[in-house]
Design a protein around this motif. Structure first.
Motif, PDB file in Angstrom:
ATOM      1  N   GLN A  85       7.275   1.416 -16.655  1.00 20.22           N
ATOM      2  CA  GLN A  85       6.951  -0.011 -16.174  1.00 20.22           C
ATOM      3  C   GLN A  85       7.538  -0.160 -14.615  1.00 20.22           C
ATOM      4  OE1 GLN A  85       5.450  -2.795 -17.645  1.00 20.22           O
ATOM      5  NE2 GLN A  85       5.473  -3.424 -15.583  1.00 20.22           N
ATOM      6  N   ALA A  86       8.730   0.458 -14.479  1.00 17.36           N
ATOM      7  CA  ALA A  86       9.574   0.319 -13.025  1.00 17.36           C
ATOM      8  C   ALA A  86       8.516   1.110 -11.969  1.00 17.36           C
ATOM      9  CB  ALA A  86      10.648   1.141 -13.238  1.00 17.36           C
ATOM     10  N   MET A  87       7.758   2.024 -12.500  1.00 16.04           N
ATOM     11  CA  MET A  87       6.796   2.731 -11.482  1.00 16.04           C
ATOM     12  C   MET A  87       5.644   1.783 -10.972  1.00 16.04           C
ATOM     13  SD  MET A  87       6.440   6.635 -12.844  1.00 16.04           S
ATOM     14  CE  MET A  87       7.633   7.609 -13.502  1.00 16.04           C
ATOM     15  N   ALA A  88       5.064   1.107 -12.092  1.00 18.46           N
ATOM     16  CA  ALA A  88       4.149  -0.044 -11.996  1.00 18.46           C
ATOM     17  C   ALA A  88       4.446  -1.043 -11.186  1.00 18.46           C
ATOM     18  CB  ALA A  88       3.571  -0.475 -13.308  1.00 18.46           C
ATOM     19  N   ASN A  89       5.771  -1.467 -11.432  1.00 17.09           N
ATOM     20  CA  ASN A  89       6.426  -2.764 -10.631  1.00 17.09           C
ATOM     21  C   ASN A  89       6.431  -2.059  -9.102  1.00 17.09           C
ATOM     22  OD1 ASN A  89       6.355  -4.194 -12.774  1.00 17.09           O
ATOM     23  ND2 ASN A  89       8.589  -3.904 -13.143  1.00 17.09           N
ATOM     24  N   LYS A  90       6.768  -1.051  -8.640  1.00 17.40           N
ATOM     25  CA  LYS A  90       6.879  -0.565  -7.390  1.00 17.40           C
ATOM     26  C   LYS A  90       5.767  -0.477  -6.775  1.00 17.40           C
ATOM     27  CE  LYS A  90       9.867   1.544  -4.372  1.00 17.40           C
ATOM     28  NZ  LYS A  90      10.858   0.689  -3.735  1.00 17.40           N
ATOM     29  N   LEU A  91       4.707   0.104  -7.336  1.00 16.26           N
ATOM     30  CA  LEU A  91       3.387   0.308  -6.863  1.00 16.26           C
ATOM     31  C   LEU A  91       2.792  -0.943  -6.520  1.00 16.26           C
ATOM     32  CD1 LEU A  91       1.874   3.129  -8.900  1.00 16.26           C
ATOM     33  CD2 LEU A  91       2.877   3.240  -7.000  1.00 16.26           C
ATOM     34  N   ASN A  92       3.265  -1.990  -7.368  1.00 15.92           N
ATOM     35  CA  ASN A  92       2.327  -3.171  -7.140  1.00 15.92           C
ATOM     36  C   ASN A  92       3.269  -4.351  -6.239  1.00 15.92           C
ATOM     37  OD1 ASN A  92       0.310  -2.619  -8.782  1.00 15.92           O
ATOM     38  ND2 ASN A  92       1.224  -3.062 -10.506  1.00 15.92           N
TER      39      ASN A  92
END
Lengths: 114, 309
Positions: free
Chosen positions: A56-63
């Motif tokens: 989820q942290a990866m997704a948040n960073k990407l977005n």
């Protein structure tokens, strides 16, 4: 680089390994096996939560920049529409004048217009 | 006096620099690269989740003769799969937005609008010429036949220059506005997929590269403890399963590496585009641009000059 999250995950998995190794013991009673099984279930849940948290942290960073990008895209679409309108306006002027001259030409050729 | 006014008007309209053909080609080349980009990072999340589930099932198989614990384990796995799939869906959003951005760059840099203007004004010119011929048949003082062509060329020239001026301003504004956002997004992608770790909201998290390594290690540990440690006789199926799963981890790592490489090429294409469009100092571009303008203006001027003889 060992992050906090990764360190915690590694510790949980180390514990899982120890519990699973103990569960191989054929001399365990049913109650002991059941207890170890419960511990393994809980550790597995924690393992999954930590992995999901990282994903989820990866997704948040990407977005992170998505709102800015969406705003920019809206403006670009509006500009594209305006440019198309401008082009259409020039075309209409040319078309209207062209149609008018055609009418006049036909009128003149049959003597309606002197 | 009229000749001077026409030329001055044309010069004023075209005073603002327009994009050269090579710059427009650069924009279209970048947009084509963006459109064709298909290496999306969500595949990494989905595959990593599938492999994690495999490891979880190995652990679940340790609950021999314990239906309650086994069912708990299955429920945990199902919950994990659902959450992981939902997260995977979010992985492509930023790249999809960059694709939309580049599609709009293509649309804004299209020459089709000014080409359409050419078709309309040609029809106008033909009609005017026909009218003039009809008029001239009835009168003694003739209007030059080329006046229809002159008017249509003037409309085309002015319309095209005004359009290109607006188009150039829009493209430059949006390229500048998009530059920071896109660079941040591409840098974030690289950080998430390829670094030792990244920070968000003050917390350090492992990257995708690190997580693939960790999951692989976890599989090896669990498989060894639950499956291989309990084999008393040679078990080909078990060894084959072990081998094939390790191969899946290797393939996953290769996929990750490929996505990082293709992102690098994408970033380089974008950097070239920005540099090319913001740098209008190349003499050859300026000369070409000036020559195009002079040719168009001369064409109109010559036609009007003949008309005013």
């Amino acid at each position: 680089m060992n992050t906090e999250v990764l360190n915690t995950l590694k510790q949980v998995r180390q514990l899982e390994n120890e519990v699973l190794a103990k569960m191989n013991d054929a001399t365990l009673t049913d109650d002991e096996r059941s207890l170890l099984g419960s511990v393994q279930n809980k550790l597995s849940e924690i393992d999954n939560i930590l992995l999901l948290d990282s994903l989820q942290a990866m997704a948040n960073k990407l977005n992170e920049s998505n709102i800015g990008l969406q705003d920019l895209i809206s403006k670009m679409q509006a500009t594209s529409d305006k440019l198309a309108q401008f082009s259409n306006t020039v075309k209409k002027v040319a078309d209207v004048v062209g149609a008018l001259t055609e009418i006049i030409m036909k009128g003149a050729s049959v003597g309606l217009i002197a | 006096m009229k000749k001077i006014c026409v030329v001055l008007l044309a010069i004023w309209i075209s005073g603002c620099a327009v994009l050269t053909e090579s710059q427009v080609k650069n924009i279209n080349a970048f947009a084509a690269t963006a459109k064709a980009y298909s290496d999306f990072p969500d595949v990494l999340v989905r595959k990593l989740s599938d492999l994690h589930v495999k490891t979880e099932l190995i652990e679940a198989s340790a609950h021999r003769n314990d239906t309650a614990r086994l069912n708990n384990a299955i429920r945990t796995i199902q919950s994990f799969e659902k959450s992981a799939s939902s997260i995977a869906d979010k992985f492509n959003l930023s790249l999809q937005l960059i694709q939309q951005y580049s599609n709009l760059l293509t649309k804004l840099s299209a020459t089709s609008y000014s080409e359409d203007l050419g078709k309309s004004t040609k029809a106008l010119g033909d009609n005017l010429t026909g009218l003039i011929n009809t008029y001239n048949a009835k009168v003694s003082t003739k209007i030059p036949a080329s006046v229809g062509s002159a008017i249509s060329k003037a409309v085309l020239f002015v319309g095209k220059q005004l359009y290109k001026r607006k188009q150039t301003k829009a493209l430059k504004d949006f390229l500048l506005a998009g530059n920071a956002l896109i660079n941040i997004t591409l840098n974030n992608l690289k950080e998430v997929l390829d670094s030792d770790g990244f920070t968000i909201a003050g917390v350090n998290h492992p990257s995708m590269k690190t997580m693939i390594e960790e999951e692989r290690k976890n599989f090896i540990d669990k498989y060894g403890i639950v499956i291989l440690a309990n084999i008393s006789t040679p078990d080909y199926s078990a060894v084959k399963e072990y081998y094939e799963t390790l191969k899946e981890y290797d393939n996953l790592e290769q996929a990750r590496s490929k996505i990082v490489t293709s992102l690098g090429k994408f970033s380089a294409a974008y950097a070239r585009l920005i540099q090319n469009v913001s740098n209008k100092k190349q003499l050859s571009d300026i000369i070409q641009e000036t020559q195009n303008f002079i040719k168009d203006a001369q064409d109109v001027f010559n036609t009007i000059k003949d008309l005013l003889k």
